[in-house]
Design a protein around this motif. Structure first.
Motif, PDB file in Angstrom:
ATOM      1  N   MET A  46       7.445   9.519 -20.039  1.00  0.00           N
ATOM      2  CA  MET A  46       7.954   9.868 -21.363  1.00  0.00           C
ATOM      3  C   MET A  46       9.207  10.735 -21.269  1.00  0.00           C
ATOM      4  O   MET A  46      10.073  10.692 -22.145  1.00  0.00           O
ATOM      5  CB  MET A  46       6.872  10.599 -22.163  1.00  0.00           C
ATOM      6  N   LYS A  47       9.321  11.491 -20.175  1.00  0.00           N
ATOM      7  CA  LYS A  47      10.481  12.369 -20.012  1.00  0.00           C
ATOM      8  C   LYS A  47      11.683  11.635 -19.424  1.00  0.00           C
ATOM      9  O   LYS A  47      12.800  11.732 -19.932  1.00  0.00           O
ATOM     10  CB  LYS A  47      10.120  13.547 -19.098  1.00  0.00           C
ATOM     11  N   SER A  48      11.440  10.904 -18.341  1.00  0.00           N
ATOM     12  CA  SER A  48      12.569  10.347 -17.585  1.00  0.00           C
ATOM     13  C   SER A  48      12.498   8.839 -17.354  1.00  0.00           C
ATOM     14  O   SER A  48      13.337   8.290 -16.643  1.00  0.00           O
ATOM     15  CB  SER A  48      12.656  11.045 -16.219  1.00  0.00           C
ATOM     16  N   GLN A  49      11.486   8.165 -17.936  1.00  0.00           N
ATOM     17  CA  GLN A  49      11.312   6.718 -17.755  1.00  0.00           C
ATOM     18  C   GLN A  49      11.061   6.336 -16.294  1.00  0.00           C
ATOM     19  O   GLN A  49      11.280   5.185 -15.905  1.00  0.00           O
ATOM     20  CB  GLN A  49      12.539   5.954 -18.279  1.00  0.00           C
ATOM     21  N   SER A  50      10.611   7.279 -15.494  1.00  0.00           N
ATOM     22  CA  SER A  50      10.343   6.982 -14.082  1.00  0.00           C
ATOM     23  C   SER A  50       8.957   6.355 -13.948  1.00  0.00           C
ATOM     24  O   SER A  50       7.998   6.788 -14.587  1.00  0.00           O
ATOM     25  CB  SER A  50      10.422   8.258 -13.240  1.00  0.00           C
ATOM     26  N   ARG A  51       8.870   5.340 -13.116  1.00  0.00           N
ATOM     27  CA  ARG A  51       7.621   4.612 -12.941  1.00  0.00           C
ATOM     28  C   ARG A  51       6.776   5.217 -11.838  1.00  0.00           C
ATOM     29  O   ARG A  51       7.289   5.839 -10.909  1.00  0.00           O
ATOM     30  CB  ARG A  51       7.907   3.147 -12.610  1.00  0.00           C
ATOM     31  N   LEU A  52       5.482   5.006 -11.955  1.00  0.00           N
ATOM     32  CA  LEU A  52       4.540   5.459 -10.937  1.00  0.00           C
ATOM     33  C   LEU A  52       4.259   4.301  -9.982  1.00  0.00           C
ATOM     34  O   LEU A  52       3.953   3.188 -10.416  1.00  0.00           O
ATOM     35  CB  LEU A  52       3.237   5.923 -11.592  1.00  0.00           C
ATOM     36  N   MET A  53       4.374   4.545  -8.690  1.00  0.00           N
ATOM     37  CA  MET A  53       4.069   3.530  -7.683  1.00  0.00           C
ATOM     38  C   MET A  53       2.685   3.834  -7.113  1.00  0.00           C
ATOM     39  O   MET A  53       2.531   4.718  -6.271  1.00  0.00           O
ATOM     40  CB  MET A  53       5.123   3.550  -6.572  1.00  0.00           C
ATOM     41  N   PRO A  54       1.649   3.142  -7.573  1.00  0.00           N
ATOM     42  CA  PRO A  54       0.288   3.458  -7.127  1.00  0.00           C
ATOM     43  C   PRO A  54       0.068   3.132  -5.658  1.00  0.00           C
ATOM     44  O   PRO A  54       0.555   2.113  -5.155  1.00  0.00           O
ATOM     45  CB  PRO A  54      -0.593   2.578  -8.026  1.00  0.00           C
ATOM     46  N   GLY A  55      -0.671   4.012  -4.976  1.00  0.00           N
ATOM     47  CA  GLY A  55      -1.039   3.750  -3.594  1.00  0.00           C
ATOM     48  C   GLY A  55      -2.146   2.713  -3.523  1.00  0.00           C
ATOM     49  O   GLY A  55      -2.676   2.271  -4.546  1.00  0.00           O
ATOM     50  N   SER A  56      -2.523   2.333  -2.309  1.00  0.00           N
ATOM     51  CA  SER A  56      -3.516   1.268  -2.142  1.00  0.00           C
ATOM     52  C   SER A  56      -4.872   1.655  -2.725  1.00  0.00           C
ATOM     53  O   SER A  56      -5.557   0.829  -3.336  1.00  0.00           O
ATOM     54  CB  SER A  56      -3.665   0.927  -0.656  1.00  0.00           C
ATOM     55  N   LYS A  57      -5.261   2.927  -2.564  1.00  0.00           N
ATOM     56  CA  LYS A  57      -6.552   3.364  -3.096  1.00  0.00           C
ATOM     57  C   LYS A  57      -6.552   3.338  -4.616  1.00  0.00           C
ATOM     58  O   LYS A  57      -7.514   2.870  -5.251  1.00  0.00           O
ATOM     59  CB  LYS A  57      -6.869   4.771  -2.589  1.00  0.00           C
ATOM     60  N   MET A  58      -5.479   3.821  -5.214  1.00  0.00           N
ATOM     61  CA  MET A  58      -5.370   3.838  -6.670  1.00  0.00           C
ATOM     62  C   MET A  58      -5.286   2.414  -7.215  1.00  0.00           C
ATOM     63  O   MET A  58      -5.930   2.077  -8.226  1.00  0.00           O
ATOM     64  CB  MET A  58      -4.133   4.636  -7.074  1.00  0.00           C
ATOM     65  N   LEU A  59      -4.510   1.564  -6.558  1.00  0.00           N
ATOM     66  CA  LEU A  59      -4.370   0.174  -6.988  1.00  0.00           C
ATOM     67  C   LEU A  59      -5.714  -0.542  -6.934  1.00  0.00           C
ATOM     68  O   LEU A  59      -6.086  -1.277  -7.859  1.00  0.00           O
ATOM     69  CB  LEU A  59      -3.353  -0.537  -6.095  1.00  0.00           C
TER      70      LEU A  59
END
Length: 350
Positions: free
Chosen positions: A163-176
């Motif tokens: 919401m602040k900077s439009q930066s995306r989150l790159m999920p790690g293998s465990k999170m994915l």
């Protein structure tokens, strides 16, 4: 040191099961270790933790052999993913290096020292009882489930940053893996075989709920998630089918088919319209033989007067048996009327 841009991508065909394979490209070349390659494949295909890779060994007639080194992986190689049951013992032989140390011990040391390396089963089966019937159709707006505490915490921070900077989150293998597992479970609550449009609904709902997971440049900013969900759902069905926990999946296994239809994609028993319980499992503790006795008893109850409640109870009890018979054997209307006359009574039709 060679420039990363000079490395030609390595194209692989990844076989996930008998009727499911995907094309994968390693843009940074083949990883140095099998573990790194496994992580790449798991991330790309949305797989759980317990997998093994195999490759086609040309010295042995192109049969699949367990992979112990990535030196065998070349451009246009075919590799196969084998999902492992964490509850069973599996022996994999690793080569020994020149210093006498085992690559296996190094792998275990690295795994034990890595964050989040608790030995838990990443593939969680639905908690519903096998004989629990579905009560809802596919929702108009797919509800995104809660993920694990760690995943939810990362998503909360990622959404705030987006919401602040439009930066995306790159999920790690465990999170994915956690995200795909929970979504597969949730989808299975409504359908065992979601359609292409259903996968689109889920992917869009995910990126709307968690905008940090959006994929700019792709269709609806969620096309990559849609493809991962397709792969994950196919693997989830394969696991459930192997466990024999649900009749609507085991009916499509090769063991359940005749010799004429013994092909993965032939004669699939799937809902054609809006059936919520297309091929339900028999009630707990019941067998086809006991259900046949209930059917015969139902015919007797039909001959009695003012016996609607007893007939209704037996119709409910034999619902799974009746559905399996109709879907699997595809009898004629005359045969159905002969075996299940109560099905054509006004109360059942309405």
């Amino acid at each position: 040191m060679s420039n990363m841009a000079d490395i030609a991508p390595v194209r692989l065909l990844v076989i996930l099961n008998n009727d499911n394979s995907v094309r994968m490209e390693l843009h940074n070349g083949v990883p140095d270790s099998v573990d790194e390659l496994i992580e790449e494949v798991k991330r790309f295909c949305g797989l759980g933790r317990y997998v093994r890779l195999q490759y086609k060994d040309t010295d042995f007639g192109n049969i699949f052999v367990n992979m112990t080194s990535t030196a065998v992986v070349k451009d246009l190689s075919v590799i196969k993913v084998v999902e492992l049951d964490p509850d069973s013992a599996t022996v994999v032989l690793y080569p020994v290096d020149d210093t006498g140390g085992s690559l296996l011990s190094d792998t275990l040391d690295n795994e034990d020292n890595s964050p989040g390396s608790a030995h838990s089963d990443d593939t969680v089966l639905c908690s519903n009882s096998p004989d629990t019937l579905r009560t809802q159709q596919w929702p108009k707006v797919f509800p995104i489930p809660l993920f694990s505490f760690d995943t939810e915490s990362q998503l909360k921070r990622g959404n705030a940053e987006y919401m602040k900077s439009q930066s995306r989150l790159m999920p790690g293998s465990k999170m994915l893996s956690d995200i795909l597992e929970r979504l597969a479970e949730k989808m299975y609550m409504y359908k065992a075989y979601p359609t292409d449009a259903d996968f689109s609904d889920v992917a869009e709902a995910l990126t709307k709920t968690h905008p940090c997971l959006r994929e700019p440049g792709s269709f609806n900013e969620s096309y990559g998630w849609k493809q991962r969900l397709k792969v994950k759902m196919a693997n989830y069905r394969t696991l459930l089918k192997a466990r024999g926990t649900t009749a609507e999946l085991t009916v499509n296994s090769l063991k359940s088919k005749s010799l004429e239809e013994a092909y993965p994609a032939k004669g699939l028993k799937r809902p054609r319209r809006a059936e919520v319980n297309h091929f339900p499992t028999l009630p707990s503790g019941e067998t086809p033989e006991s259900m046949e006795k209930e059917r015969i008893s139902l015919l007797t109850e039909l001959q009695k007067r003012n016996n609607r409640q007893s007939v209704k109870e037996k119709m409910v009890k034999t619902f799974g048996y009746r559905r399996q018979e109709i879907v699997h054997k595809m009898p004629s209307i005359e045969d159905v009327m002969e075996r299940w006359p109560a099905l054509f009574q006004m109360e059942e039709v309405c």
